[in-house]
Design a protein around this motif. Structure first.
Motif, PDB file in Angstrom:
ATOM      1  N   PRO A 264      10.168  17.857  -6.804  1.00 53.98           N
ATOM      2  CA  PRO A 264      10.870  18.208  -5.565  1.00 53.98           C
ATOM      3  C   PRO A 264       9.882  18.838  -4.595  1.00 53.98           C
ATOM      4  O   PRO A 264       8.798  19.284  -4.994  1.00 53.98           O
ATOM      5  CB  PRO A 264      11.924  19.212  -6.027  1.00 53.98           C
ATOM      6  CG  PRO A 264      11.409  19.757  -7.311  1.00 53.98           C
ATOM      7  CD  PRO A 264      10.608  18.663  -7.950  1.00 53.98           C
ATOM      8  N   VAL A 265      10.246  18.883  -3.326  1.00 61.31           N
ATOM      9  CA  VAL A 265       9.364  19.477  -2.322  1.00 61.31           C
ATOM     10  C   VAL A 265       9.068  20.930  -2.702  1.00 61.31           C
ATOM     11  O   VAL A 265       9.956  21.671  -3.131  1.00 61.31           O
ATOM     12  CB  VAL A 265      10.018  19.405  -0.924  1.00 61.31           C
ATOM     13  CG1 VAL A 265       9.157  20.135   0.097  1.00 61.31           C
ATOM     14  CG2 VAL A 265      10.213  17.944  -0.524  1.00 61.31           C
ATOM     15  N   GLN A 266       7.808  21.315  -2.561  1.00 64.40           N
ATOM     16  CA  GLN A 266       7.325  22.663  -2.899  1.00 64.40           C
ATOM     17  C   GLN A 266       7.577  23.000  -4.373  1.00 64.40           C
ATOM     18  O   GLN A 266       7.853  24.135  -4.724  1.00 64.40           O
ATOM     19  CB  GLN A 266       7.962  23.719  -1.992  1.00 64.40           C
ATOM     20  CG  GLN A 266       7.610  23.541  -0.520  1.00 64.40           C
ATOM     21  CD  GLN A 266       8.163  24.638   0.369  1.00 64.40           C
ATOM     22  OE1 GLN A 266       9.066  25.378  -0.015  1.00 64.40           O
ATOM     23  NE2 GLN A 266       7.608  24.753   1.575  1.00 64.40           N
ATOM     24  N   GLY A 267       7.409  21.996  -5.221  1.00 61.28           N
ATOM     25  CA  GLY A 267       7.643  22.201  -6.648  1.00 61.28           C
ATOM     26  C   GLY A 267       6.383  22.366  -7.477  1.00 61.28           C
ATOM     27  O   GLY A 267       6.474  22.499  -8.705  1.00 61.28           O
ATOM     28  N   ALA A 268       5.202  22.375  -6.837  1.00 63.36           N
ATOM     29  CA  ALA A 268       3.948  22.427  -7.604  1.00 63.36           C
ATOM     30  C   ALA A 268       3.814  23.719  -8.396  1.00 63.36           C
ATOM     31  O   ALA A 268       3.354  23.719  -9.541  1.00 63.36           O
ATOM     32  CB  ALA A 268       2.755  22.255  -6.663  1.00 63.36           C
ATOM     33  N   GLY A 269       4.206  24.834  -7.784  1.00 60.94           N
ATOM     34  CA  GLY A 269       4.100  26.117  -8.473  1.00 60.94           C
ATOM     35  C   GLY A 269       4.960  26.159  -9.715  1.00 60.94           C
ATOM     36  O   GLY A 269       4.525  26.627 -10.783  1.00 60.94           O
ATOM     37  N   ALA A 270       6.203  25.681  -9.615  1.00 55.93           N
ATOM     38  CA  ALA A 270       7.099  25.642 -10.771  1.00 55.93           C
ATOM     39  C   ALA A 270       6.568  24.700 -11.840  1.00 55.93           C
ATOM     40  O   ALA A 270       6.663  24.979 -13.039  1.00 55.93           O
ATOM     41  CB  ALA A 270       8.497  25.217 -10.329  1.00 55.93           C
ATOM     42  N   ALA A 271       5.976  23.564 -11.422  1.00 54.19           N
ATOM     43  CA  ALA A 271       5.425  22.599 -12.378  1.00 54.19           C
ATOM     44  C   ALA A 271       4.299  23.228 -13.186  1.00 54.19           C
ATOM     45  O   ALA A 271       4.204  23.041 -14.411  1.00 54.19           O
ATOM     46  CB  ALA A 271       4.926  21.364 -11.638  1.00 54.19           C
ATOM     47  N   ALA A 272       3.434  23.982 -12.522  1.00 50.02           N
ATOM     48  CA  ALA A 272       2.339  24.649 -13.226  1.00 50.02           C
ATOM     49  C   ALA A 272       2.880  25.660 -14.236  1.00 50.02           C
ATOM     50  O   ALA A 272       2.344  25.808 -15.347  1.00 50.02           O
ATOM     51  CB  ALA A 272       1.416  25.326 -12.221  1.00 50.02           C
ATOM     52  N   LYS A 273       3.943  26.360 -13.856  1.00 51.54           N
ATOM     53  CA  LYS A 273       4.558  27.324 -14.769  1.00 51.54           C
ATOM     54  C   LYS A 273       5.095  26.627 -16.028  1.00 51.54           C
ATOM     55  O   LYS A 273       4.923  27.129 -17.153  1.00 51.54           O
ATOM     56  CB  LYS A 273       5.709  28.039 -14.065  1.00 51.54           C
ATOM     57  CG  LYS A 273       5.304  28.981 -12.940  1.00 51.54           C
ATOM     58  CD  LYS A 273       4.733  30.269 -13.460  1.00 51.54           C
ATOM     59  CE  LYS A 273       4.478  31.262 -12.339  1.00 51.54           C
ATOM     60  NZ  LYS A 273       3.725  32.438 -12.826  1.00 51.54           N
ATOM     61  N   VAL A 274       5.746  25.490 -15.854  1.00 55.74           N
ATOM     62  CA  VAL A 274       6.301  24.755 -16.990  1.00 55.74           C
ATOM     63  C   VAL A 274       5.180  24.244 -17.890  1.00 55.74           C
ATOM     64  O   VAL A 274       5.278  24.322 -19.128  1.00 55.74           O
ATOM     65  CB  VAL A 274       7.190  23.597 -16.498  1.00 55.74           C
ATOM     66  CG1 VAL A 274       7.587  22.690 -17.664  1.00 55.74           C
ATOM     67  CG2 VAL A 274       8.426  24.137 -15.810  1.00 55.74           C
ATOM     68  N   LEU A 275       4.124  23.710 -17.309  1.00 55.53           N
ATOM     69  CA  LEU A 275       2.992  23.232 -18.113  1.00 55.53           C
ATOM     70  C   LEU A 275       2.414  24.362 -18.966  1.00 55.53           C
ATOM     71  O   LEU A 275       2.194  24.198 -20.169  1.00 55.53           O
ATOM     72  CB  LEU A 275       1.910  22.659 -17.194  1.00 55.53           C
ATOM     73  CG  LEU A 275       2.210  21.339 -16.498  1.00 55.53           C
ATOM     74  CD1 LEU A 275       1.117  21.020 -15.474  1.00 55.53           C
ATOM     75  CD2 LEU A 275       2.314  20.196 -17.510  1.00 55.53           C
ATOM     76  N   LEU A 276       2.160  25.504 -18.325  1.00 57.66           N
ATOM     77  CA  LEU A 276       1.570  26.628 -19.042  1.00 57.66           C
ATOM     78  C   LEU A 276       2.518  27.169 -20.110  1.00 57.66           C
ATOM     79  O   LEU A 276       2.113  27.430 -21.252  1.00 57.66           O
ATOM     80  CB  LEU A 276       1.191  27.730 -18.055  1.00 57.66           C
ATOM     81  CG  LEU A 276       0.596  29.007 -18.646  1.00 57.66           C
ATOM     82  CD1 LEU A 276      -0.663  28.703 -19.450  1.00 57.66           C
ATOM     83  CD2 LEU A 276       0.294  30.011 -17.536  1.00 57.66           C
ATOM     84  N   SER A 277       3.772  27.340 -19.753  1.00 59.82           N
ATOM     85  CA  SER A 277       4.759  27.877 -20.699  1.00 59.82           C
ATOM     86  C   SER A 277       4.901  26.975 -21.918  1.00 59.82           C
ATOM     87  O   SER A 277       4.983  27.453 -23.060  1.00 59.82           O
ATOM     88  CB  SER A 277       6.103  28.041 -19.999  1.00 59.82           C
ATOM     89  OG  SER A 277       7.100  28.426 -20.907  1.00 59.82           O
ATOM     90  N   THR A 278       4.911  25.668 -21.687  1.00 60.83           N
ATOM     91  CA  THR A 278       5.058  24.725 -22.792  1.00 60.83           C
ATOM     92  C   THR A 278       3.891  24.835 -23.769  1.00 60.83           C
ATOM     93  O   THR A 278       4.082  24.842 -24.990  1.00 60.83           O
ATOM     94  CB  THR A 278       5.161  23.288 -22.267  1.00 60.83           C
ATOM     95  OG1 THR A 278       6.283  23.185 -21.381  1.00 60.83           O
ATOM     96  CG2 THR A 278       5.325  22.290 -23.400  1.00 60.83           C
TER      97      THR A 278
END
Length: 547
Positions: A264-278
């Protein structure tokens, strides 16, 4: 891999053309002109404009993005006629994009500034250099006496040389005495990453991209922003690398990617969080960090909010990608510097750096992480201390100054000195509390149009100096043209202003300034003009020897 040229017909009727129903619209189209073995393909910008034996050929570096491709600048009568590629396998692999090949018209532009100007009765009027320098030093002195040294700020450039960036911050910090120094850049938490102690830059070289087994691009579009880097990624793909695109927008590399994760628009920050958390929760970390694991558990509710914002499908795709990164032989994770300015992406850089560390994708061949910077000397500007919280070499500043956005809006700032930047494009209106705005640039930009004093500078083609590219290759910029009459190099302007303000500066050339930088900056230790040579030097941080 772009729509290219084809041979039409056969025998003596054969001619070069485009594929049916396809335009030749590649951003690398100019390379066909250079490679044509018989000279049948020519560029309209150069055709019939000059004879080859009339040209003066100067080795230089492209000034149009952060890759720093090597070029040969061909000059006739103080006018750039063309740029051609100059192979540097460590950086450009012999290629040059169309922006680098033909994007030099600003150097030859009739709109160039040719004389200093000061504002009188609401209008900018031409004056002599001495008058301009006297007015600047006088007005700055009055403002400092009335409001204090901290009422002055400076915004530097990502397109001027290292030597000029270094002198600019030195003028502000040591001569004027203000801590307010910055430039337009992405959001990074401090001058260095707290986990590794490294400054924010690519930990891998450009050439090492070819050795990666996985290349992950997050909110980045190299084809448009760093075109020759796009070619290096495609070369890695031909060698077996898997490409993953994580972006809200379409990119040219999407069609080559093993997987495109549409955010989604402006979703890069959340995506990085999910990658790291996983990785932290589900994978065996190659660099275990129990404090990080505990933090992830505490932020469980926040993480669920990120996952809900991204949606179930995207979250599942990101978790699969996290597993790929964790198991990769060597993953390189790259993100666009300016993506860190998006809402929700304040921790994008830190999260991706941490991701690379805990998965072991750092400090080894074919693995790395880092930002894709915007301009030709974005990294050099950071190295030279154009930051509110860091001196040259990322040494901590004694006092943190105002950041870029603060200087554009703070009522406490009464004087603003802008070198080679156009901050007016980022705000509707500059602060009304400014009593003095000094701008040195090559054109009458939006910011210069509002200035009290305008100083005409030269372009990269009219001066010597050095610039630092995206993977920390320090390269020489060599003067190809005589300066436009009435203009001065940025470093010369800074030196004169310092002298008018009482400093006993005696710099005579950029080479002399580089020697001073090499003495103090651990990333430039031992460098001199001779060592830069024709293709530059990729430098790393070293201990600076002191007497």
């Amino acid at each position: 891999m772009d729509n290219g040229l084809v041979m039409i017909a056969r025998g003596y009727k054969m001619e070069v053309g485009t594929a049916p129903d396809h335009a030749f619209d590649s951003i690398f189209s100019g390379n066909t002109v250079e490679m044509c073995p018989v000279g049948a393909l020519t560029a309209t910008t150069y055709r019939f404009k000059a004879r080859p034996w009339e040209l003066k050929r100067i080795p230089s570096v492209c000034n149009n993005c952060s890759v720093g491709c090597n070029v040969r600048t061909d000059v006739r009568v103080d006018k750039i006629m063309r740029n051609v590629s100059r192979a540097n396998d460590a950086i450009d692999d012999g290629w040059l994009c169309d922006r680098g090949r033909w994007g030099f018209e600003f150097v030859n532009s009739p709109q160039r500034l040719r004389t200093p100007m000061i504002r009188r009765n609401g209008q900018l009027s031409a004056v002599s250099w001495d008058q301009a320098f006297y007015l600047i030093s006088s007005r700055l002195g009055d403002i400092i006496n009335k409001h204090g040294k901290k009422a002055v700020g400076g915004i530097g450039s990502t397109r001027t040389t290292n030597e000029e960036a270094y002198l600019f911050q030195k003028l502000l910090r040591q001569v004027i005495g203000t801590p307010h120094v910055d430039h337009h850049h992405g959001h990074f938490p401090g001058p260095r990453d707290s986990m590794t102690g490294k400054p924010w830059m690519m930990t891998n070289s450009i050439a090492e991209i070819e050795q990666a087994s996985h290349i992950v691009l997050i909110a980045a579009d190299p084809y448009q922003r760093q075109p020759v880097l796009d070619l290096r990624i495609k070369k890695a793909m031909k060698g077996g690398a898997k490409i993953y695109i994580v972006n809200a927008n379409e990119t040219e590399l999407d069609r080559f990617a093993l997987q495109k994760i549409t955010l989604p628009v402006q979703g890069a920050g959340a995506a990085a969080k999910v990658l790291l958390s996983t990785v932290v929760r589900q994978e065996n970390m190659k660099a275990p960090d129990e404090a990080l694991r505990a933090k992830m558990v505490q932020e469980d509710a926040i993480m669920r909010g990120h996952e809900e914002a991204l949606g179930n499908e995207v979250t599942a795709q990101l978790r699969e990608l996290a597993h790929e990164i964790a198991q990769a032989k060597g993953a390189i994770i790259l993100y666009d510097e300016m993506a860190t300015l998006e809402a929700g992406s304040e921790e994008l850089a830190a999260d991706l750096q941490t991701l690379a560390v805990v998965t072991g994708n750092i400090d080894r061949p074919g693995a790395g992480v880092g930002p894709l910077f915007e301009d030709a000397n974005s990294l050099g500007a950071r190295d030279m201390g154009l930051l509110p919280d860091a001196l040259p070499g990322y040494k901590p500043a004694e006092e943190t100054g105002m950041a870029y956005d603060e200087m554009l809006s703070s009522p406490q700032l009464k004087a603003l000195f802008v070198m080679g930047a156009n901050p007016a494009r980022h705000v509707e209106k500059l602060s009304s509390s400014l009593e003095l705005l000094v701008v040195q640039d090559i054109m009458l930009t939006e910011t210069a149009q509002q200035a009290d004093v305008v100083l005409p500078a030269v372009t990269y083609a009219e001066k010597d100096g050095s610039m630092t590219n995206i993977d920390h290759h320090v390269q020489a910029i060599r003067q190809a043209l005589r300066p436009l009459p009435g203009t001065k190099a940025d470093w010369e302007i800074i030196v004169e202003i310092a002298r008018h303000m009482g400093a006993k500066w005696s710099y005579a050339s950029p080479k002399q300034i580089l020697l001073e930088i090499a003495e103090e900056n651990p990333f430039y230790t031992g460098l001199d003009w001779v060592e830069l040579g024709a293709q530059g030097v990729r430098t790393q941080e070293q201990e600076v020897a002191r007497a």
